[in-house]
Enzyme design. Structure first.
Site, PDB file in Angstrom:
ATOM      1  N   ASN A   1     -11.975  19.561   9.815  1.00 23.30           N
ATOM      2  CA  ASN A   1     -12.337  18.777  11.113  1.00 23.30           C
ATOM      3  C   ASN A   1     -12.873  20.007  11.832  1.00 23.30           C
ATOM      4  O   ASN A   1     -13.960  19.794  12.598  1.00 23.30           O
ATOM      5  CB  ASN A   1     -11.187  18.334  11.759  1.00 23.30           C
ATOM      6  CG  ASN A   1     -10.810  17.158  11.001  1.00 23.30           C
ATOM      7  OD1 ASN A   1     -11.419  16.682   9.956  1.00 23.30           O
ATOM      8  ND2 ASN A   1      -9.875  16.354  11.355  1.00 23.30           N
TER       9      ASN A   1
ATOM     10  N   ALA B   1      -0.827  11.900   7.659  1.00 21.16           N
ATOM     11  CA  ALA B   1       0.024  12.025   6.444  1.00 21.16           C
ATOM     12  C   ALA B   1      -0.818  12.201   5.327  1.00 21.16           C
ATOM     13  O   ALA B   1      -2.039  12.040   5.472  1.00 21.16           O
ATOM     14  CB  ALA B   1       0.825  10.838   6.315  1.00 21.16           C
TER      15      ALA B   1
ATOM     16  N   LYS C   1     -10.760   4.398  18.167  1.00 26.03           N
ATOM     17  CA  LYS C   1     -10.509   5.236  16.989  1.00 26.03           C
ATOM     18  C   LYS C   1     -11.750   5.318  16.332  1.00 26.03           C
ATOM     19  O   LYS C   1     -11.849   6.135  15.310  1.00 26.03           O
ATOM     20  CB  LYS C   1      -9.254   4.340  16.153  1.00 26.03           C
ATOM     21  CG  LYS C   1      -8.779   5.010  14.890  1.00 26.03           C
ATOM     22  CD  LYS C   1      -8.203   6.272  15.110  1.00 26.03           C
ATOM     23  CE  LYS C   1      -7.588   6.835  14.002  1.00 26.03           C
ATOM     24  NZ  LYS C   1      -6.542   6.061  13.258  1.00 26.03           N
TER      25      LYS C   1
ATOM     26  N   ASN D   1     -15.484  11.755  10.464  1.00 20.72           N
ATOM     27  CA  ASN D   1     -15.264  11.693   8.920  1.00 20.72           C
ATOM     28  C   ASN D   1     -16.419  11.825   8.021  1.00 20.72           C
ATOM     29  O   ASN D   1     -16.259  12.616   6.917  1.00 20.72           O
ATOM     30  CB  ASN D   1     -14.790  10.224   8.734  1.00 20.72           C
ATOM     31  CG  ASN D   1     -13.098  10.093   9.209  1.00 20.72           C
ATOM     32  OD1 ASN D   1     -12.686  11.031   9.950  1.00 20.72           O
ATOM     33  ND2 ASN D   1     -12.677   9.211   8.803  1.00 20.72           N
TER      34      ASN D   1
ATOM     35  N   GLY E   1       0.148   4.521  -0.461  1.00 26.35           N
ATOM     36  CA  GLY E   1      -0.697   5.661  -0.133  1.00 26.35           C
ATOM     37  C   GLY E   1       0.084   6.327   1.048  1.00 26.35           C
ATOM     38  O   GLY E   1       1.335   6.315   0.971  1.00 26.35           O
TER      39      GLY E   1
ATOM     40  N   GLY F   1       0.740  -1.168   0.011  1.00 21.26           N
ATOM     41  CA  GLY F   1       0.153   0.083  -0.154  1.00 21.26           C
ATOM     42  C   GLY F   1       0.850   1.204  -0.266  1.00 21.26           C
ATOM     43  O   GLY F   1       1.281   1.658   0.986  1.00 21.26           O
TER      44      GLY F   1
END
Length: 301
Positions: free
Chosen positions: A195, A121, A177, A185, A7, A5
């Site tokens: 946010n 990130a 989380k 979200n 990303g 991954g």
């Protein structure tokens, strides 16, 4: 060490672990000719170029970090794991819940672990990855052999210089989380705002209380801790304030026309409610509305 991954999160860990024999694991059928090269902007200091090679056919990584999107994780590992020894620990970095259990149930004999992180990130440009915020990463076992590998896995990840802890109850961490993601979200995606702006939005103010009541009921029924709805709301709003200028991953996916991870966040809570016989109208409403956005429609969901 290999990373599946490439990303934002995969590139963050690759940059921080560069120099420790880190490679990216190519998708099946792909064998890139050149290393993956990108600019990395650390949280402090000057940007620098990172060049990470791809795993060669004759190489065997001693650890696999999986930083794919939640919905891509099971198919990506189904294709990738046959080429890796059963002793290679696998650490899952997915948002939400559901994908981690799918992987552990599919390969119960492998050392499967899950991680939850507050490191931030993003990739404002295809060849630029920014470490947008520092935090902590907690890693815990999902299978018996994962528990046996936990100490060594944490030691390897601590070589990044990031704050990494061993966690004895990773499911509880993943639930905490999930609560934050479910409360931030979808609203930021639907309202197209960072946010911190949520705290002034009428839609958020209307639904955050009922959402927290639903979530608290689900957590109690699922055998998790039973925080009050008010404490859940305080946690969500505290994170929104602390990350006021940030764009959530779900909003970023929508803006980029990518499928979101709503099925593993509010969608997971909706499905859990159906299993437990608990009504979840707010989670269902948010799930359905996010799915109407272009990013999720491209996934056919």
């Amino acid at each position: 060490m290999a990373i599946l991954g490439a990303g934002s999160m995969g590139r963050l860990w690759a940059a921080r672990l560069a120099g420790r024999s880190v490679v990216f694991l190519p998708r099946p059928g792909r064998r890139p000719d050149h290393p993956l090269s990108y600019r990395f902007q650390p949280f402090q200091g000057e940007a620098f170029t990172v060049r990470i090679p791809w795993l060669a056919a004759n190489e065997t990584p001693d650890l696999l970090l999986v930083t794919t999107k939640a919905g891509d994780t099971l198919p990506a590992l189904t294709a990738a794991l046959p080429q890796l020894p059963e002793t290679t620990p696998v650490v899952l970095f997915q948002n939400g819940l559901g994908s981690q259990q799918q992987v552990a149930d599919t390969w119960p004999e492998r050392p499967i672990l899950a991680a939850t992180t507050t490191e931030g990130a993003n990739r404002p440009e295809p060849d630029l990855t920014i470490h947008a915020g520092t935090g902590e990463t907690h890693v815990g076992a999902l299978t018996r052999r994962g528990g046996e590998a936990l100490a060594e896995v944490v030691a390897q990840l601590q070589g990044s210089g990031l704050t990494v802890h061993a966690e004895t109850d990773i499911l509880a961490r993943l639930w905490r989380k999930l609560v934050i993601n479910a409360g931030i979200n979808p609203f930021t995606a639907l309202l197209d705002c960072p946010n911190g702006d949520l705290l002034r939005q009428p839609m958020f103010l209307q639904w955050i209380g009922p959402l927290c009541r639903e979530t608290a009921t689900l957590m109690a029924a699922a055998g998790q801790s039973t925080p009050s709805p008010e404490s859940l709301r305080q946690s969500i709003e505290q994170v929104a304030r602390a990350t006021a200028g940030n764009t959530s991953s779900m909003r970023a996916d929508v803006l980029a026309g990518r499928p979101t991870e709503i099925d593993y966040i509010n969608g997971y809570l909706t499905a859990l409610g159906q299993q437990l016989g608990i009504a979840t109208p707010v989670n269902q409403m948010l799930t359905e509305q996010v799915k109407q956005l272009d990013g999720s429609l491209t996934n056919g969901s």
